[in-house]
Design an enzyme around this catalytic site. Sequence first.
Site, short mmCIF file in Angstrom:
data_model
loop_
_atom_site.label_atom_id
_atom_site.label_comp_id
_atom_site.label_asym_id
_atom_site.label_seq_id
_atom_site.Cartn_x
_atom_site.Cartn_y
_atom_site.Cartn_z
N TYR A 156 1.20 -1.01 -0.47
CA TYR A 156 0.25 0.19 -0.10
C TYR A 156 0.74 0.75 0.09
O TYR A 156 0.69 2.25 -0.94
CB TYR A 156 -0.84 -0.07 1.20
CG TYR A 156 -1.84 1.25 1.24
CD1 TYR A 156 -3.65 0.75 0.54
CD2 TYR A 156 -2.14 2.31 1.97
CE1 TYR A 156 -4.19 1.44 0.31
CE2 TYR A 156 -3.04 3.40 2.06
CZ TYR A 156 -3.77 2.83 1.45
OH TYR A 156 -4.88 4.37 1.15
N LYS A 160 0.94 3.77 -2.75
CA LYS A 160 0.40 5.07 -2.46
C LYS A 160 1.79 6.15 -3.00
O LYS A 160 1.57 6.99 -3.70
CB LYS A 160 0.30 5.33 -1.35
CG LYS A 160 -1.30 4.20 -0.71
CD LYS A 160 -2.57 5.36 -2.25
CE LYS A 160 -3.80 4.86 -2.32
NZ LYS A 160 -4.86 4.95 -2.55
P1 NAP Z 1 -13.67 2.01 0.31
O1 NAP Z 1 -14.82 2.93 1.08
O2 NAP Z 1 -13.76 0.54 0.49
O3 NAP Z 1 -14.25 1.94 -1.01
C1 NAP Z 1 -13.32 1.99 -1.94
C2 NAP Z 1 -14.15 1.40 -3.41
O4 NAP Z 1 -14.01 0.46 -4.25
C3 NAP Z 1 -15.35 0.19 -3.15
O5 NAP Z 1 -17.19 0.48 -3.26
C4 NAP Z 1 -14.68 -0.80 -3.34
O6 NAP Z 1 -15.76 -2.25 -3.69
C5 NAP Z 1 -14.15 -0.49 -4.71
N1 NAP Z 1 -13.45 -1.30 -5.45
C6 NAP Z 1 -12.52 -2.25 -4.84
N2 NAP Z 1 -11.09 -2.72 -6.04
C7 NAP Z 1 -11.94 -1.94 -7.05
C8 NAP Z 1 -11.57 -2.15 -8.34
N3 NAP Z 1 -10.55 -2.63 -8.55
N4 NAP Z 1 -11.79 -1.19 -9.46
C9 NAP Z 1 -12.91 -0.76 -9.20
N5 NAP Z 1 -13.58 -0.78 -7.75
C10 NAP Z 1 -12.81 -0.84 -7.12
O7 NAP Z 1 -12.52 2.76 1.03
P2 NAP Z 1 -12.12 4.35 0.97
O8 NAP Z 1 -11.71 4.33 1.92
O9 NAP Z 1 -13.13 4.91 0.48
O10 NAP Z 1 -10.86 4.68 -0.13
C11 NAP Z 1 -10.94 5.70 -0.79
C12 NAP Z 1 -9.81 5.80 -1.53
O11 NAP Z 1 -9.37 6.48 -0.89
C13 NAP Z 1 -8.58 3.82 -1.94
O12 NAP Z 1 -8.12 4.77 -2.78
C14 NAP Z 1 -8.20 4.59 -0.67
O13 NAP Z 1 -6.44 4.42 -1.07
C15 NAP Z 1 -7.68 6.29 0.00
N6 NAP Z 1 -7.58 6.45 0.94
C16 NAP Z 1 -8.31 5.48 2.31
C17 NAP Z 1 -8.30 6.46 3.36
C18 NAP Z 1 -8.92 5.43 4.53
O14 NAP Z 1 -8.26 5.82 5.56
N7 NAP Z 1 -10.07 5.35 4.56
C19 NAP Z 1 -6.87 7.00 3.81
C20 NAP Z 1 -5.97 7.56 2.93
C21 NAP Z 1 -6.77 7.12 1.42
P3 NAP Z 1 -15.04 -3.14 -2.64
O15 NAP Z 1 -16.14 -2.60 -1.24
O16 NAP Z 1 -16.39 -4.69 -2.89
O17 NAP Z 1 -14.22 -3.82 -2.19
#
Ligand code: NAP
Length: 250
Positions: A156, A160
């Site tokens: 990860y 990133k």
């Molecule tokens: P989330 O709630 O898990 O949402 C991510 C979505 O992307 C889910 O609907 C997931 O589907 C979908 N997904 C997974 N693999 C995929 C693929 N190969 N193609 C298309 N869609 C896919 O996560 P989030 O926290 O909102 O994260 C969104 C972004 O922010 C990510 O890039 C994450 O790394 C980044 N981020 C998050 C955080 C945090 O703390 N939450 C912090 C920093 C950065 P499924 O649920 O079916 O897997």
Amino acid sequence: MGTLMNKVAIITGSGSGIGRAAAILYAKEGAKVVVSDINEEHGRAVAEEIQREGGEAFFVKADTSKPEDNKNLVEQTVAKYGALHIAVNNAGIAGPLSNTADYPLDGWQKVIDINLSGVFYGLKYQIPALLKSGGGNIVNIASILGAVGTKFSPAYTAAKHGVVGLTKAAALEYADQKIRINSIGPGYIRTPMLTNTLDEATLNMAVSLHPIGRLGTAEEIAELILWLGSEKSSFVTGSYYSIDGGYLAQ
Ligand code: NAP
């Protein structure tokens, strides 16, 4: 009149969490939103929610780790709305947690395929469509782990950091062609990515890493995605913006 009136925006991974919040905010600001996700049920639900509120949206299923899905997503967007002005490359997974020496090979490949190659495939097909549409903006969702390391998430963290570098390289190439490309680095945000993988004690420990004294919300991150996707950020390109409750200031 909304900030994104009549702009056409693709948001990957917008069936949940940060992407969902961005899709809803973009639609409120007048954008025509292409909600895309690997999860058809969640993605369709977000598109329907936007439509119920009077916004414009449609759903396209895409696995961002597959080049052909990224191509199809852009083609379907242009076929439906006639242009592409904004892309938010947001889809991502947390991946396994383990020491680097014990890290599973398939877990490494999956995280790199989705979190890094997925953003490259997105750019590859979005940029020509943006050029044909007269320019536009791309927002890549990195992480605080695009700027610093942490234990037990080597894939990860590497992916990133890669997104931040890829954003800079592509931004330089298109800066004089009316395309701006930026990345953002959220701290720990209370979304299903965290709540489905970490127990409450670990989440509370994560709170202590943020001087502001709490985790962020998806809606707070969506506001930065809105600003970078809009012309309000018209002199910003190739940048990395942390949005992390003070995490990186320490
Ligand atoms: P989330 O709630 O898990 O949402 C991510 C979505 O992307 C889910 O609907 C997931 O589907 C979908 N997904 C997974 N693999 C995929 C693929 N190969 N193609 C298309 N869609 C896919 O996560 P989030 O926290 O909102 O994260 C969104 C972004 O922010 C990510 O890039 C994450 O790394 C980044 N981020 C998050 C955080 C945090 O703390 N939450 C912090 C920093 C950065 P499924 O649920 O079916 O897997």
